[in-house]
Design an enzyme around this catalytic site. Structure first.
Site, mmCIF file in Angstrom:
data_model
loop_
_atom_site.group_PDB
_atom_site.id
_atom_site.type_symbol
_atom_site.label_atom_id
_atom_site.label_comp_id
_atom_site.label_asym_id
_atom_site.label_seq_id
_atom_site.Cartn_x
_atom_site.Cartn_y
_atom_site.Cartn_z
ATOM 1 N N GLY A 12 0.797 -1.224 0.000
ATOM 2 C CA GLY A 12 0.000 0.000 0.000
ATOM 3 C C GLY A 12 0.832 1.279 0.000
ATOM 4 C CG ASN A 13 4.793 1.455 1.882
ATOM 5 O OD1 ASN A 13 4.612 0.400 1.271
ATOM 6 N ND2 ASN A 13 5.972 1.802 2.351
ATOM 7 C CE LYS A 130 -9.051 -6.161 1.170
ATOM 8 N NZ LYS A 130 -7.811 -5.759 1.786
ATOM 9 C CE LYS A 215 1.206 -6.321 -1.941
ATOM 10 N NZ LYS A 215 0.971 -6.506 -0.537
ATOM 11 C CE LYS A 277 2.844 -7.074 3.819
ATOM 12 N NZ LYS A 277 2.004 -7.032 2.627
HETATM 13 P P1 ADP Z 1 1.035 -3.843 2.425
HETATM 14 O O1 ADP Z 1 2.392 -3.212 2.364
HETATM 15 O O2 ADP Z 1 0.942 -5.030 1.540
HETATM 16 O O3 ADP Z 1 -0.067 -2.856 2.242
HETATM 17 P P2 ADP Z 1 0.276 -4.061 5.216
HETATM 18 O O4 ADP Z 1 0.418 -2.616 5.446
HETATM 19 O O5 ADP Z 1 -1.068 -4.654 5.251
HETATM 20 O O6 ADP Z 1 0.961 -4.479 3.864
HETATM 21 O O7 ADP Z 1 1.190 -4.900 6.213
HETATM 22 C C1 ADP Z 1 2.478 -4.504 6.590
HETATM 23 C C2 ADP Z 1 2.431 -4.010 8.016
HETATM 24 O O8 ADP Z 1 2.235 -5.119 8.885
HETATM 25 C C3 ADP Z 1 3.698 -3.403 8.539
HETATM 26 O O9 ADP Z 1 3.833 -2.066 8.129
HETATM 27 C C4 ADP Z 1 3.522 -3.525 10.049
HETATM 28 O O10 ADP Z 1 2.911 -2.367 10.573
HETATM 29 C C5 ADP Z 1 2.535 -4.678 10.210
HETATM 30 N N1 ADP Z 1 3.017 -5.849 10.956
HETATM 31 C C6 ADP Z 1 2.194 -6.711 11.589
HETATM 32 N N2 ADP Z 1 2.864 -7.692 12.183
HETATM 33 C C7 ADP Z 1 4.184 -7.479 11.918
HETATM 34 C C8 ADP Z 1 5.390 -8.171 12.277
HETATM 35 N N3 ADP Z 1 5.384 -9.280 13.015
HETATM 36 N N4 ADP Z 1 6.563 -7.673 11.829
HETATM 37 C C9 ADP Z 1 6.588 -6.525 11.087
HETATM 38 N N5 ADP Z 1 5.478 -5.844 10.736
HETATM 39 C C10 ADP Z 1 4.275 -6.300 11.141
HETATM 40 MG MG MG Z 2 -1.681 -2.064 3.330
#
Ligand code: ADP
Ligand code: MG
Length: 316
Positions: A12-13, A130, A215, A277
Site C-alpha cells: 500500500g505505501n 475483506k 496480492k 506475506k
Molecule cells: P502492504 O504493504 O501489503 O499494504 P500491510 O500494510 O497490510 O501491507 O502490512 C504490513 C504491516 O504489517 C507493517 O507495516 C507492520 O505495521 C505490520 N506488521 C504486523 N505484524 C508485523 C510483524 N510481526 N513484523 C513486522 N510488521 C508487522
Molecule cells: Mg496495506
C-alpha cells in the site's frame, strides 16, 4: 549469464502515503518515488515483474459508483477491480518509463489486465471477511443486502460495511502471454490487486466474481509459475519482527521455514497484513532450495538484495 528473475509485490505505501488526500495526482507523485527503487533493481541487472495491491483504490471506485448511482448505473465489483488494475498499472508503467527517460534510457514496460481463477467453492465465499468501500447505517446496509445481495457486517463499532470474499488464487489466466512479454525483455506489471477474480464455469468459460484476492498470495503464485528466483515483498517495514510492537520486539534478518511456521502458530504476524506475506514467502521457498523470499521496505530493497537488510526466508 541469464538474469535473475524477481517478482516484486508492492504494498500500500508504494502507491499512496498516509495523511494526504488520496487523489490520482498524489498517487502518481508517490509512484514517481516508488519506481526509482524498481528501476534501480532493473538497472542492477535483474529481470523484474511488478505486482501490486489495490484495496484502497478499488474501495474508492466502488464508492464513486455508489455515489453516482442516481446518474449512471453502478459497475459490478469485478469491473471496479479491473478499473483499479488499469489505472494503477498506467501510473506505474508511466512512472517507470519516465524514470528510464530521466536516466537516458528507453526500456520498455507494459501492464497486463490479469484475471486469476478462484474456486467458486472456496470457503472464503461462505465467510467473506475483506471490508471494502464506505460505511453504511444499519438501515442502508439491510437494503443493500436485499437489493444487491451484498454481504454486510458491523465493522468495529464504526458502522456497517460491505465485505467480500478473499479466495485463494488458483490459476493466472494470462500466464502464457505474460511469459512471452517477459522474454522480449519488457518489464511486466501484472496481477494488480491480486488479479481480477474469476471462476471457471463447467464449460470452461470464465466469469468475474465479487472478491479481492490477497496480492501477496497472488504474487507468490506468479513467482512460482514464472520460476522466479526471488519473491520480493516490499512493504512499510524494513524487516519482519517477532513480538512486534512489544517491549521484547526482535527484528529478523533470516527466517527458516521451521521458524516461520512456529512463529505463525504463536501468532506473531497480524492477519491481513504481515501474516499473508510470511505465508506467501514460506510457500514460495518450501522444498525449493536456491529460491529466496525477501520481505523489506522500498528503501531497503537494493541493500536487501545484497544481503544487507530485510528478512530473508529460505529453505535450509
Ligand atoms: P502492504 O504493504 O501489503 O499494504 P500491510 O500494510 O497490510 O501491507 O502490512 C504490513 C504491516 O504489517 C507493517 O507495516 C507492520 O505495521 C505490520 N506488521 C504486523 N505484524 C508485523 C510483524 N510481526 N513484523 C513486522 N510488521 C508487522
Ligand atoms: Mg496495506
Amino acid at each position: 549469464m541469464k538474469k535473475e528473475k524477481i517478482v516484486i509485490a508492492l504494498g500500500g505505501n508504494a502507491l499512496e502515503k498516509e495523511g494526504i488526500p488520496a487523489t490520482a495526482e498524489s498517487q502518481l507523485e508517490t509512484i514517481r518515488e516508488t519506481v526509482r527503487y524498481v528501476v534501480d533493481i532493473i538497472e542492477d541487472g535483474y529481470q523484474v515483474i511488478v505486482a501490486h495491491g489495490n484495496g484502497p483504490q478499488v474501495g474508492r471506485i466502488v464508492l464513486q459508483n455508489e455515489g453516482a448511482a442516481h446518474l449512471t448505473p453502478s459497475l459490478p465489483f469485478d469491473v471496479c477491480g479491473a478499473m483499479s488494475q488499469g489505472y494503477i498499472g498506467y501510473h506505474i508503467q508511466q512512472g517507470i518509463k519516465n524514470e528510464f527517460k530521466r536516466r537516458g534510457k528507453d526500456n520498455g514496460v507494459i501492464s497486463v489486465v490479469t484475471q486469476v481463477v478462484v474456486d467458486q467453492n472456496d470457503p472464503g465465499f461462505k465467510n467473506p471477511t475483506k471490508p471494502i468501500g464506505p460505511f453504511y447505517s444499519e438501515e442502508e446496509a439491510r437494503k443493500l443486502e436485499i437489493e444487491k445481495g451484498y454481504n454486510v457486517v458491523e465493522d468495529a463499532g464504526r458502522g456497517y460495511r460491505r465485505v467480500v470474499a478473499s479466495p485463494k488464487p488458483l490459476q493466472i489466466v494470462e500466464l502464457e502471454g505474460i511469459k512471452t512479454l517477459i522474454d522480449t525483455g519488457l518489464t511486466v506489471i501484472t496481477v494488480g490487486g491480486g488479479g481480477i477474480p474469476v471462476i471457471k464455469r463447467d464449460d470452461g468459460t470464465l466469469e468475474g466474481v465479487a472478491a479481492v484476492i490477497d496480492k501477496d498470495l497472488a504474487s507468490e503464485k506468479l513467482a512460482k509459475d514464472l520460476d522466479a528466483d526471488v519473491l520480493f515483498i516490499l512493504t512499510a517495514v524494513e524487516q519482519v519482527a517477532i513480538n512486534f510492537n512489544k517491549p521484547n520486539e526482535k527484528w529478523l534478518s533470516e527466517l527458516t521455514i521451521a521458524e516461520a511456521e512456529k512463529y505463525i502458530t504463536e501468532g506473531h504476524f497480524a492477519p491481513g497484513s504481515m501474516l499473508p506475506k510470511v505465508m506467501a514467502a514460506v510457500d514460495f521457498v518450501k522444498g525449493r532450495p536456491g529460491k529466496k523470499a525477501i520481505i523489506t521496505s522500498l528503501e531497503g530493497a537494493l541493500r536487501a538484495l545484497q544481503g544487507e537488510t530485510g528478512t530473508v526466508i529460505i529453505d535450509r
